[in-house]
Design a protein around this motif. Sequence first.
Motif, mmCIF file in Angstrom:
data_model
loop_
_atom_site.group_PDB
_atom_site.id
_atom_site.type_symbol
_atom_site.label_atom_id
_atom_site.label_comp_id
_atom_site.label_asym_id
_atom_site.label_seq_id
_atom_site.Cartn_x
_atom_site.Cartn_y
_atom_site.Cartn_z
ATOM 1 N N GLN A 288 22.171 -44.137 -23.465
ATOM 2 C CA GLN A 288 21.671 -44.078 -22.105
ATOM 3 C C GLN A 288 21.173 -42.680 -21.818
ATOM 4 O O GLN A 288 21.792 -41.687 -22.203
ATOM 5 C CB GLN A 288 22.764 -44.445 -21.101
ATOM 6 N N CYS A 289 20.040 -42.645 -21.132
ATOM 7 C CA CYS A 289 19.433 -41.379 -20.719
ATOM 8 C C CYS A 289 19.148 -41.473 -19.231
ATOM 9 O O CYS A 289 18.260 -42.214 -18.811
ATOM 10 C CB CYS A 289 18.154 -41.090 -21.508
ATOM 11 N N SER A 290 19.887 -40.755 -18.445
ATOM 12 C CA SER A 290 19.752 -40.829 -16.987
ATOM 13 C C SER A 290 18.665 -39.913 -16.462
ATOM 14 O O SER A 290 18.282 -40.014 -15.302
ATOM 15 C CB SER A 290 21.088 -40.477 -16.316
ATOM 16 N N GLU A 291 18.207 -38.991 -17.281
ATOM 17 C CA GLU A 291 17.140 -38.088 -16.869
ATOM 18 C C GLU A 291 15.846 -38.431 -17.611
ATOM 19 O O GLU A 291 15.804 -39.347 -18.442
ATOM 20 C CB GLU A 291 17.565 -36.638 -17.163
ATOM 21 N N ALA A 292 14.835 -37.712 -17.283
ATOM 22 C CA ALA A 292 13.522 -37.979 -17.870
ATOM 23 C C ALA A 292 13.472 -37.542 -19.326
ATOM 24 O O ALA A 292 14.014 -36.492 -19.691
ATOM 25 C CB ALA A 292 12.444 -37.245 -17.070
ATOM 26 N N LEU A 293 12.827 -38.325 -20.119
ATOM 27 C CA LEU A 293 12.599 -38.033 -21.532
ATOM 28 C C LEU A 293 11.091 -37.896 -21.738
ATOM 29 O O LEU A 293 10.318 -38.806 -21.422
ATOM 30 C CB LEU A 293 13.150 -39.147 -22.427
ATOM 31 N N SER A 294 10.697 -36.755 -22.251
ATOM 32 C CA SER A 294 9.262 -36.523 -22.461
ATOM 33 C C SER A 294 9.043 -36.011 -23.862
ATOM 34 O O SER A 294 9.829 -35.198 -24.374
ATOM 35 C CB SER A 294 8.712 -35.520 -21.439
ATOM 36 N N VAL A 295 7.991 -36.489 -24.480
ATOM 37 C CA VAL A 295 7.601 -36.089 -25.830
ATOM 38 C C VAL A 295 6.152 -35.635 -25.762
ATOM 39 O O VAL A 295 5.294 -36.362 -25.240
ATOM 40 C CB VAL A 295 7.778 -37.238 -26.837
ATOM 41 N N HIS A 296 5.860 -34.481 -26.283
ATOM 42 C CA HIS A 296 4.514 -33.924 -26.318
ATOM 43 C C HIS A 296 4.115 -33.752 -27.772
ATOM 44 O O HIS A 296 4.695 -32.941 -28.498
ATOM 45 C CB HIS A 296 4.470 -32.585 -25.581
ATOM 46 N N TRP A 297 3.112 -34.524 -28.174
ATOM 47 C CA TRP A 297 2.717 -34.566 -29.588
ATOM 48 C C TRP A 297 1.304 -34.031 -29.720
ATOM 49 O O TRP A 297 0.401 -34.385 -28.960
ATOM 50 C CB TRP A 297 2.801 -36.000 -30.099
ATOM 51 N N THR A 298 1.146 -33.182 -30.732
ATOM 52 C CA THR A 298 -0.175 -32.677 -31.093
ATOM 53 C C THR A 298 -0.325 -32.751 -32.599
ATOM 54 O O THR A 298 0.677 -32.765 -33.340
ATOM 55 C CB THR A 298 -0.352 -31.210 -30.629
ATOM 56 N N PRO A 299 -1.533 -32.806 -33.116
ATOM 57 C CA PRO A 299 -1.706 -32.829 -34.588
ATOM 58 C C PRO A 299 -1.134 -31.606 -35.282
ATOM 59 O O PRO A 299 -0.575 -31.721 -36.387
ATOM 60 C CB PRO A 299 -3.231 -32.921 -34.736
ATOM 61 N N SER A 300 -1.237 -30.450 -34.648
ATOM 62 C CA SER A 300 -0.686 -29.252 -35.304
ATOM 63 C C SER A 300 0.839 -29.329 -35.368
ATOM 64 O O SER A 300 1.444 -28.952 -36.404
ATOM 65 C CB SER A 300 -1.130 -27.997 -34.545
ATOM 66 N N ASP A 301 1.490 -29.808 -34.284
ATOM 67 C CA ASP A 301 2.949 -29.961 -34.326
ATOM 68 C C ASP A 301 3.354 -30.969 -35.383
ATOM 69 O O ASP A 301 4.347 -30.792 -36.091
ATOM 70 C CB ASP A 301 3.456 -30.392 -32.957
ATOM 71 N N HIS A 302 2.584 -32.046 -35.455
ATOM 72 C CA HIS A 302 2.903 -33.053 -36.471
ATOM 73 C C HIS A 302 2.745 -32.462 -37.859
ATOM 74 O O HIS A 302 3.575 -32.732 -38.757
ATOM 75 C CB HIS A 302 1.983 -34.267 -36.283
ATOM 76 N N MET A 303 1.722 -31.655 -38.071
ATOM 77 C CA MET A 303 1.523 -31.055 -39.387
ATOM 78 C C MET A 303 2.632 -30.062 -39.706
ATOM 79 O O MET A 303 3.090 -29.954 -40.859
ATOM 80 C CB MET A 303 0.161 -30.346 -39.414
ATOM 81 N N PHE A 304 3.087 -29.356 -38.677
ATOM 82 C CA PHE A 304 4.178 -28.416 -38.865
ATOM 83 C C PHE A 304 5.447 -29.145 -39.302
ATOM 84 O O PHE A 304 6.108 -28.762 -40.270
ATOM 85 C CB PHE A 304 4.395 -27.655 -37.556
ATOM 86 N N MET A 305 5.778 -30.220 -38.596
ATOM 87 C CA MET A 305 6.983 -30.985 -38.949
ATOM 88 C C MET A 305 6.804 -31.648 -40.305
ATOM 89 O O MET A 305 7.760 -31.727 -41.095
ATOM 90 C CB MET A 305 7.261 -32.034 -37.871
#
Length: 1618
Positions: free
Chosen positions: A34-51
């Motif tokens: 359960q997550c009672s607060e907001a969940l946000s994900v910010h995805w970019t190609p550079s972040d994906h390449m980094f991971m």
Amino acid sequence: MEPCCPATETPNPILSLTSLASSYQPSTHSLEMQCSEALSVHWTPSDHMFMYQHVTETKASWSALSSAVRPLTGRGPVEEGQERTQAAADSSTCPSERRTLSLSVELKSSSLTACVGEKNFILLQADTLSLSKQAGSVHASTPRLVFNFDGNDIFTFSGAELQVLEDLEEMRDHRGHFPFLATASNRIWLFTIPCLGVEFPYQYNFSNTFDKAIGIQKWLKTLHKAGPSAGVGPQTQPAEVERLPPDLLIRVSQFSFVFLDDVFEIKLRDNYELMKDENKESAKRLQLLDRKVAELRKQHGELLPARKIEELYTSLERKHIEIYIQRSRRLYANTPMRKSLLTWTVADLELVALADRALHGPERVREQLRDIDAVSPFPRDGLPLAVQWCRAIRFKLSAFLVRIRDYPRYLFEIREWALSGRLVGAEQDGHPRARRQQMVHLGQPWGDVTVLRNMPPLKFYYDVYSDISLYTIVWGPCWDPAWTLIGQVVDLLTKPTADPSPPLAWWDKSRLLLHGRWVMDIEQANLHQLATEDPYNTTENMHWEWMKLNFHWKPGQFVFKGDLDVNVRTASKYDDICFLHLPNLCMTLDLQWLCHGNPHDHHSVQLCCAENVADVTSGQSHDSYRAFRSENLNLSITMDLNQHSSTEPCQPRILLYSSTLRWMQNFWATWTSVSRPICRGKLFQSLRPIRKKLGQHYKQMSFTAAFPQLQVHYWASFAQQRGIQVECSKGHVFTRGAQRLIPQAGTVMRRLISEWSVTQMVSELSLVTVHLMASTWDETADHQINAQVKKTHLLSLSSLSYQRQSNRMEEEPSSKDESNASYTHKLCLVDLRASWTPTNRNIAFGLYDGYKKAAVLKRNLSTEALKGLRIDTQLQAKKLKRSGSTYSPSTAPSTPTITLPSTSRADKSQSEGTSMLQKLIEETDKFVVFSEEDSGVSDQLCGIAACQTDDVYNRNWFIELVNGQMMLRGAETAGCVLVSAAKAQLLQNEHHPAWYNDTLKQKTTWTCLLDGMQYFATMESNPSDQEDWQLWLEVKNIEEHRQRNLDSVLELMESGQAVGGMVSTTTDWNQPSQVQETPQVQRIISRCSCRMYYIGYSHDIDPELATQIKPPEIRDHHEKEDLLNKQAGAVDTFTLIHHDLEISTNPVQYAMILDIVNNLLLHVEPKRKEHSEKKQRVRFQLEISSNPEEQRSSILHLQEAVRQHVAQIRHLEKQIYTNIRSQQDELRGSELSDINLKLQNQLNQEKTDLQMKSEELNILIRCFKDFQLQRANKLELRKPPEDVSVVRRTEIYFAQARWCLTEEDGQLGIAELELQRFMYSKLNKSDDTAEHLLELGWFTMNNLLPNAAYKVVLRPQSPCQSGRQLALRIFSKVRPPVGGISVKEHFEVNVVPLTIQLMYQFFKRMMGFFFPGRNVEEEEVGDEEDKFRLVTTGIPVVKPRQLSEDTIAGLGAGKGVAQGLNRTAGVRRSFRKPPEHPVDDIDKMKERAAMNNSFIYIKIPQVPLCVSYKGEKSSVDWKDLNLVLPCLEYHNNTWTWLDFAMAVKRDSRKALVAQMIKEKLRLKPASGSEARGKAVVEGRQADSSLQQQEEDEKARLLIGLSTADKSSGKKSIFGRRK
């Protein structure tokens, strides 16, 4: 290195999660998060390449660490693989021991942001996301899910729910519907969406962001597919056991798809509506103020200051402005602003997509492609596919609605739609040149990555069947601007291809992307074609209604089967008129695409990227679609009504009104209008080339219709007062037209002009019957259709064939034979049966008059009405050279095409007229021999001279009639005359325009050739009680050269082919005369040939021909030219020629023929004099006014007045229509009926005023055009206003005629009259006068009575001579009738010296023939006969007396007025029809006026006579008395023709009595010798007057009573009855 900081202060976090609670139950293996607060994900190609890089390096480090630790443990990779295999085997042997993890996740608010570009991103937002996973099922739900593109909420899901199930009983039922599926069950994804909304902002480029997202998806797929884990280890699962994609079950309760409109457009429309409403409200406030000011003036009078009133009106104006501003500010306070440009809504949608082993895999997909798209050739090398899927689909919905803006009608409306079938999506794997490059920016240190994208489009293949309850489409040109904006918005949804080829049109794009078969069964289908320029109008449209429609769409073909009704919807009494009803119709539309290659070979289209385009050496631009792109389209429409139906056959019918036809003209003008460019140009940043419309893509269009029977009704008005009904049996119609696009001249880029021409037309009809319908009812305000209609037969025929072909001018001059010449229209009628009666004449003239007035009104109100003909003399030579093949060598370009009529008529007649007549004679059957002596008379006929063919530019009509017959019935007599012809040809030619008396006109000639003509007539005076019966001849009596069967009794009774023979008749098509007892008819004219010519002149000139006309030449000798050509010019002429006639008539038939000639054939339209006077007055006014602008201004003012009348008529019709609808709804019958009656009276008055103004406008425009042409060519009016011109000429010529006068039985002869070179001409002039001229070259009359003492009754004394010598000439000049009485201004009779051998019995029989009902024995002259006017040479003129005195005096003593009227009104009394209605005094006055003639001047020059007479008694016998009929002149008498004959008889008797006394007394001396008697008479000429008086008294005592009537018979033959 970034310094450490709290999580809440991290800049641009990839994952933001404030709190997370989780719990695990080991007993149930369930995990809850359960997550009672907001969940946000910010995805970019550079972040994906980094991971990705860190994960990859971590895996590589772990592998290296494992490799380093492995030698210490002593296990190698082979042993680890065996352990993993053993563990897998253990798990497979004990599956029950495994337990599935239950997962439950609840997120209060979650968002995922994916950046696909520098400024483009996709945001996924979900409120209260719930996800649960149980054993074999997954369930996810959220109350609101939003897909946001670049800050715009595009997709919005309300209450979305997803279920993943292993099996569902409902899906098994769906699978059972498709027999070709092999898989019994499959896992299911069930989507339940109560509300789904899709909304695209105005001018938002959605395709840019979406294409970048697809590029990122392709990059991710390439990145992970090429990773280190790819390809590691052997492939454990073969392709055959690959898992199937899940089945989809989507349920959407409410779906909406919206394109937002421009805010400026919305406010502009709302402000316009506000201004219209405020204008009405301000007018009401102004009226209220006017009433208050009027009340104040009544109270205060002159004390009310004007300044105060002005202030009141000024304050009211300010108040208007304030109210408008307030309403504008509060415009959207209560009602929200409209924002949609297009709204698409779907209700209760359920979509099922089934995957199956039989449809899965590339090979099986290719098999489905070849099965569905069998017409397209499959590539030999196979078809590589990059994307392929095949599903069995089913869906159903309750409503499918598409609306444009806030228009009141839906663009599409579909109710209860169910669909099932196969759907295949395939994308061809392109060659390397068909791959475009897309850059993905990864940032440092990775730089940019290039992704290869496949360019071939995704194609759809379908084989579906659907069932629809209601299908409605509404469209009109008024919606085209909004549709253009929609097209611009749609272009922003899909990215244009990277191929540099010109874009495909939408029809070629649909051919490229859509393939297969589509079948629909529709309970009711509707197509509404809007007919106005107002998109909010709901009353004016054409409604196509299909019932039980079966629609089949195959490649290149559309098939419609069902019952079709076409209705006209209009706000008038013609609303809901079904003008076309076609039951059991099968309509097929075949599309033939004209391409360089195979139009179905879409697989061969290979796209190419712009960077990979090879150099083109041929100079042509690159086009990947060159072989597939269609150059043109040939459309073939086939309508077959011969379909068999289980129900009773229903007859196709067409119902037309004159107003409906005018409405269709406006409808056609609306649909063919040129659309304006919408939001194009640099200002709107839209510079794409103009898209070609489908209407300009057609090259040829053909139409074929086949029907078992057809019924057509045409009514001139809604009250059904006059109309036409056409019925025919089996028919076939084929027509083909070609389109030509003509570029417009000039440097400005303009649209191409579309020009359609009919290249071929063939029609065949059988058993055609045409009736004219009429009623005496008037058009009332209640708009009820009249049910009491009387039908009269007009024509019928057994078969009709029509052919039309393109007119090829270059072939015409070479054709010598008229019948073999190339004609545009060819019509053949077999067994034509036509009826022409006074009723038909009145109905036909009424229909034509209405059509003519409507056409004139439309032409005069058009913008082309004041455009004169511009004649350029410099272009004359160029035009003649370009069309030089249409002229003969005699008409060289150096000479005018048609000059003024300056040459004499004799020159034309020697060359052209004679050759034309010779051609016509050669075409006839050679069964009559003519002599050359008749050519001199026939050359005088103007009709032959005017029908020359050297200036023909269009041979228009060739009509052939086989075994035709016509029934003629008069107005005053009973019975009928039948005219038949074995063969008839009717030719029409159009000639080049020419100048006639300073007026430019175009000539049209008709030539009629009749062979094997016969005339038949009934015998009795009352042949049948039922006058509606149609008596027809059998075909065997019409056919020529038929073989007679002498063994037949009927053939022996019918007297062969001779004149006077009796012939049986029939009343039905194919029934012989033996079936029904019908009266026989007598052959009154035997087989002969006839030629007729009609020449008509019109002011309507073809603009293309007008440039080829030279201006008329100006002559120096005007007076001499006018004298030479006084009768020449543009005169409508009718000429009839009979060469040899054998006639036999009885008194009944003679009276019948006179009635038909007077009331049917010589009927002239009235009011010609009034029209001519108006035209002359207008011409004089134009001469006085020298300013053309003033003349044009007066015409424009009159045009505006006529337009106001037309608009007022339309307004009244709409008011009446609205009242009728209100009367039906509100049931206020009495009030609305009174209002409608007033409106109807006002409407009738407006129509009357419109007709008067329209006639005045027509005269003014015609005179203005003529005067403008004359002014342009510096001409003056040569004809003075008072000059009278000839407007119509009628000519009748007989070379030789033999007329046998018989008794009423038709067999016993009375007399035989032989005529040679008979010519009758009639000239109708512009002042409503007429001139009649009758010329006779030779005549003889023989006595056919038995035991006749003299066989030759009448003949000229000189022998028959050829040439111009005439034996009889009668001239009459007639004025317009006055008070219904015909006025004869001049009547003159000229006769050569005659030999008369008369018997009293013969005279009695002749008087009974020509004037039946007249008692010859009765004494006709009383004691006051000398009071009649007698003007002879040497006798003074007596003062004329009044008609009443002359009539009463002529009755004699002892006779009443009634008896005297009986004498004149009893002419042919026994042959007249009985009155249908009670006759009142007015009818008697009309009949009496119609029978009388007012003779102003009559002259009969003296005629020498040689008289022989044999009385009733043998004692009275004269022989060879030489007498001189004196010159007779009469002035100002009102007589019937019988009165005229009696007057000539009386006055001739008075003048001849002295001569007869002398001859009688001196022919009987004592010697008895004839010679000595003559000598004694000559010797006594010097006696005194006293002796002369004694001899006269002695003669009166001897022969006065017995010879009074005998001498009068000498001139009674000239008495003609009207």
